[in-house]
Scaffold this motif. Structure first.
Motif, short mmCIF file in Angstrom:
data_model
loop_
_atom_site.label_atom_id
_atom_site.label_comp_id
_atom_site.label_asym_id
_atom_site.label_seq_id
_atom_site.Cartn_x
_atom_site.Cartn_y
_atom_site.Cartn_z
N ARG A 1 -7.76 3.00 -3.18
CA ARG A 1 -7.32 3.82 -2.04
C ARG A 1 -5.79 3.80 -1.94
N ILE A 2 -5.24 5.00 -1.90
CA ILE A 2 -3.78 5.16 -1.99
C ILE A 2 -3.21 5.67 -0.67
N GLY A 3 -2.08 5.11 -0.26
CA GLY A 3 -1.29 5.66 0.85
C GLY A 3 0.02 6.19 0.29
N VAL A 4 0.36 7.43 0.61
CA VAL A 4 1.60 8.02 0.08
C VAL A 4 2.61 8.16 1.22
N ALA A 5 3.71 7.41 1.12
CA ALA A 5 4.77 7.46 2.14
C ALA A 5 5.91 8.29 1.61
N GLY A 6 6.11 9.46 2.20
CA GLY A 6 7.11 10.41 1.70
C GLY A 6 6.37 11.59 1.08
N PRO B 1 5.53 5.01 8.58
CA PRO B 1 4.97 4.58 7.29
C PRO B 1 4.66 3.08 7.24
N LEU B 2 5.34 2.29 8.08
CA LEU B 2 5.08 0.84 8.06
C LEU B 2 3.63 0.53 8.44
N SER B 3 2.99 1.44 9.17
CA SER B 3 1.58 1.22 9.53
C SER B 3 0.68 1.19 8.31
N SER C 1 17.92 0.83 1.27
CA SER C 1 17.68 -0.04 2.44
C SER C 1 16.88 0.76 3.46
N GLY C 2 16.75 0.21 4.65
CA GLY C 2 16.06 0.95 5.71
C GLY C 2 14.55 1.00 5.49
N ILE C 3 13.99 2.13 5.86
CA ILE C 3 12.52 2.21 5.93
C ILE C 3 11.85 1.99 4.56
N ALA C 4 12.47 2.50 3.49
CA ALA C 4 11.85 2.35 2.16
C ALA C 4 11.73 0.87 1.80
N LYS C 5 12.81 0.12 2.01
CA LYS C 5 12.80 -1.31 1.67
C LYS C 5 11.83 -2.06 2.59
N ASP C 6 11.90 -1.74 3.88
CA ASP C 6 11.00 -2.42 4.84
C ASP C 6 9.55 -2.19 4.46
N LEU C 7 9.25 -0.95 4.05
CA LEU C 7 7.86 -0.62 3.71
C LEU C 7 7.40 -1.40 2.48
N VAL C 8 8.24 -1.43 1.45
CA VAL C 8 7.84 -2.13 0.22
C VAL C 8 7.64 -3.63 0.50
N GLU C 9 8.57 -4.21 1.25
CA GLU C 9 8.45 -5.65 1.58
C GLU C 9 7.19 -5.91 2.39
N SER C 10 6.97 -5.05 3.38
CA SER C 10 5.81 -5.26 4.25
C SER C 10 4.50 -5.07 3.50
#
Ligand SMILES: NC(=O)c1ccc[n+]([C@@H]2O[C@H](COP(=O)([O-])OP(=O)(O)OC[C@H]3O[C@@H](n4cnc5c(N)ncnc54)[C@H](OP(=O)(O)O)[C@@H]3O)[C@@H](O)[C@H]2O)c1
Length: 431
Positions: free
Chosen positions: A7-12, A66-68, A86-95
């Protein structure tokens, strides 16, 4: 198929995100057969829920944040195609990694700046980060180095890593137009961003080079040590002289192991017309590697755009579906070595230099003396046009010299006031 779906989530949902959904849906049965399980997009995220995106997205769960996705238990793989180091992309990958999800990203800026930490996190939780799409779009160069060439000790790699620059240089050569005009056209055609700085100043190529160097040489990513120069100052005159001398000008990313350490450079180079890479034109990318036993290999293809980039993302999805795991940088992160960076003084090669001078006696002697005083020896000299009142170009090529000596000679020539503008120089690479 008894295996549970992936199951895939696509952010962007821009160029790449929409491409990923299109590739997965238009080839769903082929991809499921290759994965021996269904691969399905379950959730999506972007900024504007009302934007028309040319696809029916109504069956997917919409996340305005997207963090959800990172905490959604119904998602196995988060595809980050938002962008930015940085910002949302990095936060998302880390999370997503913290929540034990696989991650796939096309984000070279992020991997070049934080790839090592992210790889450590991925190892820690036993998940993977796919980033094939981050380097040269549809050209599977990460896979080639990490898998097909894993039995070879790579000593050198070089390549055309930015399609925008290659398009501009190709157009300038074919049409004789200047840089600004061709850049404007590239923007109109969608080949260049509204803010093209990262592309034309060589930063985008350097991000990709930093990633390739790390995988190929088994060392920690070291973006900051890359000597970077873009293509803004390349003039139609230099391109014409290059042709006359049997060369083409290409923006290359190059990494070499030398006795003095690792050299990483991005700058315009003159390459002989006889070299295959000289014929990689337009928006195409190409990477050449040289390694023990295998020798030279070359890979060419589209380095950007919806289809090629999405195809690389989907290849990473298939690897995850099949549990095909490789160390992200070929060796475990603890085995990556600190990069020993070669000093600029170790850069040796032949150079092209152009001077805009008045056609008077003594000018050439001044240039020749400055080169001689700094130990730079000339190989050939060309002068085009004669005019008593206007600047005329004098062009020369040098024998092998170190770059620092050449720069000292050019500075002396500039100080002597025989030139109308700072001398230009381009390194000649004899691949
Ligand atoms: N384009 C290429 O050919 C290519 C090739 C190789 C690698 N890449 C890399 O792929 C990544 C994506 O590139 P792209 O060209 O697809 O970018 P893009 O067309 O600009 O799309 C970016 C997407 O991210 C969404 N977004 C931005 N901020 C967001 C936020 N805070 N929350 C949720 N969504 C957000 C945007 O939403 P809205 O649509 O609602 O504004 C948009 O859908 C970048 O890292 C890029 O370097 C691109």
């Amino acid at each position: 198929m008894s295996n549970p779906p992936l199951r895939i989530g696509v952010a962007g949902l821009g160029t790449v995100g929409i491409g990923v959904i299109r590739v997965l849906s238009e080839q769903s049965s082929m991809i499921s057969a290759r994965c021996n399980r269904e691969v399905k997009v379950v959730a999506i995220s972007a900024q504007d829920p009302n934007k028309k995106r040319g696809l029916d997205l109504s069956n997917y769960i919409w996340y305005s944040d997207p963090l959800s996705m990172a905490t959604d238990e119904n998602i196995d793989v988060v595809v980050e195609v938002i962008g930015g180091s940085s910002g949302i992309a990095k936060d998302l990958v880390e999370s997503a990694l913290n929540n034990k999800k696989h991650v796939i990203t096309a984000n070279k800026a992020l991997i070049a700046s934080a790839g090592l930490d992210l790889a450590r996190s991925a190892e820690h939780v036993g998940k993977t980060i796919g980033f094939e799409a981050a380097v040269a779009g549809g050209v599977p160069i990460v896979k080639a180095i990490r898998e097909g060439l894993s039995g070879s000790n790579i000593q050198q790699l070089f390549g055309i890593l930015n399609g925008t620059c290659n398009y501009i240089l190709s157009e300038m050569r074919e049409t004789g137009r200047d840089f600004d005009e061709v850049l404007g056209e590239a923007q109109d055609l969608g080949y260049a961003e509204a803010d093209p700085t990262f592309d034309i100043d060589g930063v985008d190529s350097a991000h990709k080079l930093a990633i390739l160097t790390s995988i190929a040489f088994g060392c920690e990513i070291n973006f900051d040590s890359i000597q970077i120069e873009g293509i803004r100052h390349i003039s139609p005159l230099d391109i014409q002289f290059a042709s006359d001398l049997g060369y083409r000008i290409k923006l290359l990313g190059m990494a070499r192991k030398t006795e003095a350490g690792i050299q990483q450079r991005v700058h315009p180079c003159m390459v002989p017309v006889s070299a295959p890479i000289a014929h990689v034109e337009g928006v195409y990318n190409a990477v050449v590697t040289e390694g023990s036993f295998v020798g030279r290999t070359m890979y060419e293809g589209r380095g950007a755009g919806e289809g090629p980039t999405a195809s690389a993302v989907v290849a990473d999805i298939i690897d995850i579906a099949l549990s095909r795991n490789t160390n992200l940088f070929l060796v475990p992160t603890v085995k990556l070595e600190r990069m020993q960076v070669a000093p600029v003084s170790s850069y040796i090669g032949s150079y092209y230099a152009r001077f805009m001078v008045t056609d008077k006696t003594g000018v050439f002697a001044t240039i020749a003396n400055a080169l001689n005083d700094n130990g730079v020896s000339m190989e050939s000299v060309l002068q085009r046009g004669r005019s008593k009142n206007e600047a005329v170009p004098v062009v020369l090529t040098t024998h092998e010299t170190d770059e620092a000596s050449l720069i000292r000679a050019l500075e002396a020539i500039e100080r002597s006031k025989v030139v109308f503008e700072p001398p230009r120089f381009v390194k000649i690479e004899s691949f």
